[in-house]
Design a protein around this motif. Structure first.
Motif, mmCIF file in Angstrom:
data_model
loop_
_atom_site.group_PDB
_atom_site.id
_atom_site.type_symbol
_atom_site.label_atom_id
_atom_site.label_comp_id
_atom_site.label_asym_id
_atom_site.label_seq_id
_atom_site.Cartn_x
_atom_site.Cartn_y
_atom_site.Cartn_z
ATOM 1 N N GLY A 1 0.796 -1.206 0.000
ATOM 2 C CA GLY A 1 0.000 0.000 0.000
ATOM 3 C C GLY A 1 0.833 1.262 0.000
ATOM 4 N N ASP A 2 2.069 1.145 0.433
ATOM 5 C CA ASP A 2 2.996 2.274 0.502
ATOM 6 C C ASP A 2 4.018 2.134 -0.623
ATOM 7 O OD1 ASP A 2 4.860 4.206 1.053
ATOM 8 O OD2 ASP A 2 5.117 3.673 3.160
ATOM 9 N N ALA A 3 3.975 3.040 -1.597
ATOM 10 C CA ALA A 3 4.891 2.955 -2.737
ATOM 11 C C ALA A 3 6.343 3.093 -2.305
ATOM 12 C CB ALA A 3 4.545 4.028 -3.769
ATOM 13 N N SER A 4 6.599 3.885 -1.263
ATOM 14 C CA SER A 4 7.980 4.039 -0.789
ATOM 15 C C SER A 4 8.512 2.735 -0.228
ATOM 16 C CB SER A 4 8.047 5.140 0.274
ATOM 17 O OG SER A 4 7.695 6.394 -0.266
ATOM 18 N N ALA A 5 7.660 2.013 0.520
ATOM 19 C CA ALA A 5 8.070 0.714 1.046
ATOM 20 C C ALA A 5 8.338 -0.253 -0.092
ATOM 21 C CB ALA A 5 6.998 0.166 1.981
ATOM 22 N N PHE A 6 7.494 -0.212 -1.118
ATOM 23 C CA PHE A 6 7.696 -1.072 -2.286
ATOM 24 C C PHE A 6 9.038 -0.773 -2.948
ATOM 25 C CE2 PHE A 6 7.163 -1.082 -7.014
ATOM 26 C CZ PHE A 6 7.321 -2.453 -7.197
ATOM 27 N N ARG A 7 9.352 0.498 -3.107
ATOM 28 C CA ARG A 7 10.627 0.852 -3.744
ATOM 29 C C ARG A 7 11.810 0.316 -2.940
ATOM 30 N NH1 ARG A 7 7.632 5.761 -4.543
ATOM 31 N NH2 ARG A 7 7.268 6.153 -6.787
ATOM 32 N N ARG A 8 11.732 0.392 -1.609
ATOM 33 C CA ARG A 8 12.827 -0.107 -0.780
ATOM 34 C C ARG A 8 12.973 -1.614 -0.915
ATOM 35 N NH1 ARG A 8 10.569 3.622 2.906
ATOM 36 N NH2 ARG A 8 9.499 1.921 4.010
ATOM 37 N N VAL A 9 11.849 -2.329 -0.878
ATOM 38 C CA VAL A 9 11.889 -3.791 -1.002
ATOM 39 C C VAL A 9 12.403 -4.193 -2.386
ATOM 40 C CG1 VAL A 9 10.470 -5.872 -1.082
ATOM 41 C CG2 VAL A 9 10.093 -4.177 0.714
ATOM 42 N N PHE A 10 11.898 -3.552 -3.417
ATOM 43 C CA PHE A 10 12.304 -3.882 -4.788
ATOM 44 C C PHE A 10 13.797 -3.648 -4.975
ATOM 45 C CE2 PHE A 10 12.658 -3.422 -9.372
ATOM 46 C CZ PHE A 10 11.765 -4.382 -9.842
ATOM 47 N N LEU A 11 14.301 -2.551 -4.438
ATOM 48 C CA LEU A 11 15.727 -2.257 -4.538
ATOM 49 C C LEU A 11 16.551 -3.334 -3.834
ATOM 50 C CD1 LEU A 11 18.021 -0.307 -5.334
ATOM 51 C CD2 LEU A 11 17.607 0.915 -3.198
ATOM 52 N N ARG A 12 16.067 -3.797 -2.675
ATOM 53 C CA ARG A 12 16.804 -4.810 -1.924
ATOM 54 C C ARG A 12 16.836 -6.151 -2.639
ATOM 55 N NH1 ARG A 12 14.297 -4.553 2.832
ATOM 56 N NH2 ARG A 12 13.082 -6.471 2.782
ATOM 57 N N TYR A 13 15.732 -6.546 -3.256
ATOM 58 C CA TYR A 13 15.649 -7.880 -3.838
ATOM 59 C C TYR A 13 16.025 -7.934 -5.321
ATOM 60 C CZ TYR A 13 13.468 -9.707 0.382
ATOM 61 O OH TYR A 13 13.231 -10.098 1.675
ATOM 62 N N VAL A 14 15.900 -6.826 -6.025
ATOM 63 C CA VAL A 14 16.187 -6.819 -7.456
ATOM 64 C C VAL A 14 17.497 -6.110 -7.768
ATOM 65 C CG1 VAL A 14 15.295 -6.171 -9.738
ATOM 66 C CG2 VAL A 14 13.721 -6.942 -7.959
ATOM 67 N N GLY A 15 17.878 -5.178 -6.917
ATOM 68 C CA GLY A 15 19.151 -4.500 -7.109
ATOM 69 C C GLY A 15 19.057 -3.158 -7.805
#
Length: 348
Positions: free
Chosen positions: A301-315
């Motif tokens: 629901g939080d786009a900022s949280a999504f960006r952090r997770v995506f950066l961590r797992y995808v690089g």
């Protein structure tokens, strides 16, 4: 005018023309991917069918389309030969000195020389391949090794990029050859996009099916871990609930955590993040939805949280990933022609 990369396609009476035509279809796919991503600025492949003397062969698959690209040839592709045995291959090569000279000249000029199967004899005959590595079908290795002892035979490698020589042992290896040519001609980004189109990707397949929300637990998957993974895959966009997950897998939360750690090396929550990122990759590649919309479709629901997770797992950040891997350019690069209703690319 967009830059072009021209590939010359010599054909003989004994050439497996269908394999060369298959490569042309993959080059057409590369052109399509490039146009979707870059519009009118897209580079493109061109191709020229010629005979053994280098004369044009106009009545060949998509000859006019390939000839529309202007410029000198930057690569030569020689298809396999339809021959009953190795002595026949040697006879055909000996009977076509002009093609041997053309390939030798291509090596000297720094052009990419691409061969499929028995066509490796043409590349090797000019003496420019000493010390290089070649991919060949196993049944040709013995004879080729006797004829050209200075060339190394690649075992278990259907495709070898020992530039400027690119060799494929079997037709199935033409896809990685097309990807390598795209990388050589137009860079890593378009090559990666073409590879996503041409080559199977089990992770993308699973993520796409999950994105369609059409997942069921197969009756044969009865292990605790399999049930838990299937339950997560069917509910990627829902909030994480360890208690509910353990209940679905008919075990306790503690036992479930132990199963994940022992078998996969990470927690159920980590696995859910990986599934969500896999879905996000697909949505970023094939849709024009905004990053917040993709985040919501993947359970964030939080786009900022999504960006952090995506950066961590995808690089990389979602926007950077889309810029590199999306098959279609952003909306602002496209318009609908008012006269005929067709979508056309425009530079911005």
């Amino acid at each position: 005018m967009p830059r072009a990369f021209i590939i010359e396609l010599p054909c003989l009476e004994h050439s497996a023309i269908g394999h060369a035509a298959h490569l042309v279809e993959m080059l057409r796919s590369a052109n399509l991917v490039a146009s979707l991503r870059l519009g009118r600025r897209a580079p493109r492949f061109g191709w020229r069918w010629v005979d053994g003397q280098g004369r044009p062969l106009p009545a060949m698959p998509h000859a006019d389309e390939g000839a529309a690209a202007e410029g000198p040839a930057q690569a030569v592709f020689v298809s396999a030969l339809h021959c009953p045995d190795i002595p026949s291959i040697r006879d055909i090569v000996a009977a076509h000195p002009a093609l041997v000279r053309r390939i030798t000249t291509a090596f000297d000029q720094g052009l990419a020389v691409c061969t499929l199967g028995s066509a490796a004899w043409f590349a090797a005959a000019g003496g420019r391949c000493q010390g290089r590595l070649v991919a060949l079908p196993w049944y040709f290795m013995g004879g080729f090794g006797l004829d050209f002892p200075g060339i190394e035979l690649a075992e278990g490698q259907p495709f070898v990029d020992d530039r400027p020589w690119l060799s494929a042992s079997h037709p199935e290896a033409l896809a990685p050859m097309a990807v390598a040519l795209t990388r050589h001609a137009f860079g890593d980004d378009l090559a990666a996009a073409l590879a996503a189109v041409l080559q199977p990707d089990a992770q993308r397949e699973r993520a796409t099916r999950a994105a369609l929300q059409d997942r069921r637990i197969p009756a044969t998957r009865n292990s605790v871990l399999a049930h838990a993974i299937a339950w997560l895959e069917a509910r990627v966009e829902q909030p994480y609930d360890l208690q509910a997950l353990a209940h679905a897998a008919s075990t306790s939360p503690r036992t479930l955590l132990r199963h994940f750690q022992q078998e996969l090396g990470h927690s159920p929550l980590d696995h859910l993040h990986r599934l969500r990122c896999a879905r996000a990759r697909v949505l970023l590649e094939i849709t024009l939805e905004s990053v917040p919309s993709v985040a919501l479709a993947c359970g964030y629901g939080d786009a900022s949280a999504f960006r952090r997770v995506f950066l961590r797992y995808v690089g990389m950040a979602p926007a950077a990933y889309r810029e590199r891997h999306a098959l279609r350019a952003p909306r602002r690069r496209w318009r609908v022609d008012a006269l005929d209703g067709r979508a056309t690319g425009i530079d911005v």
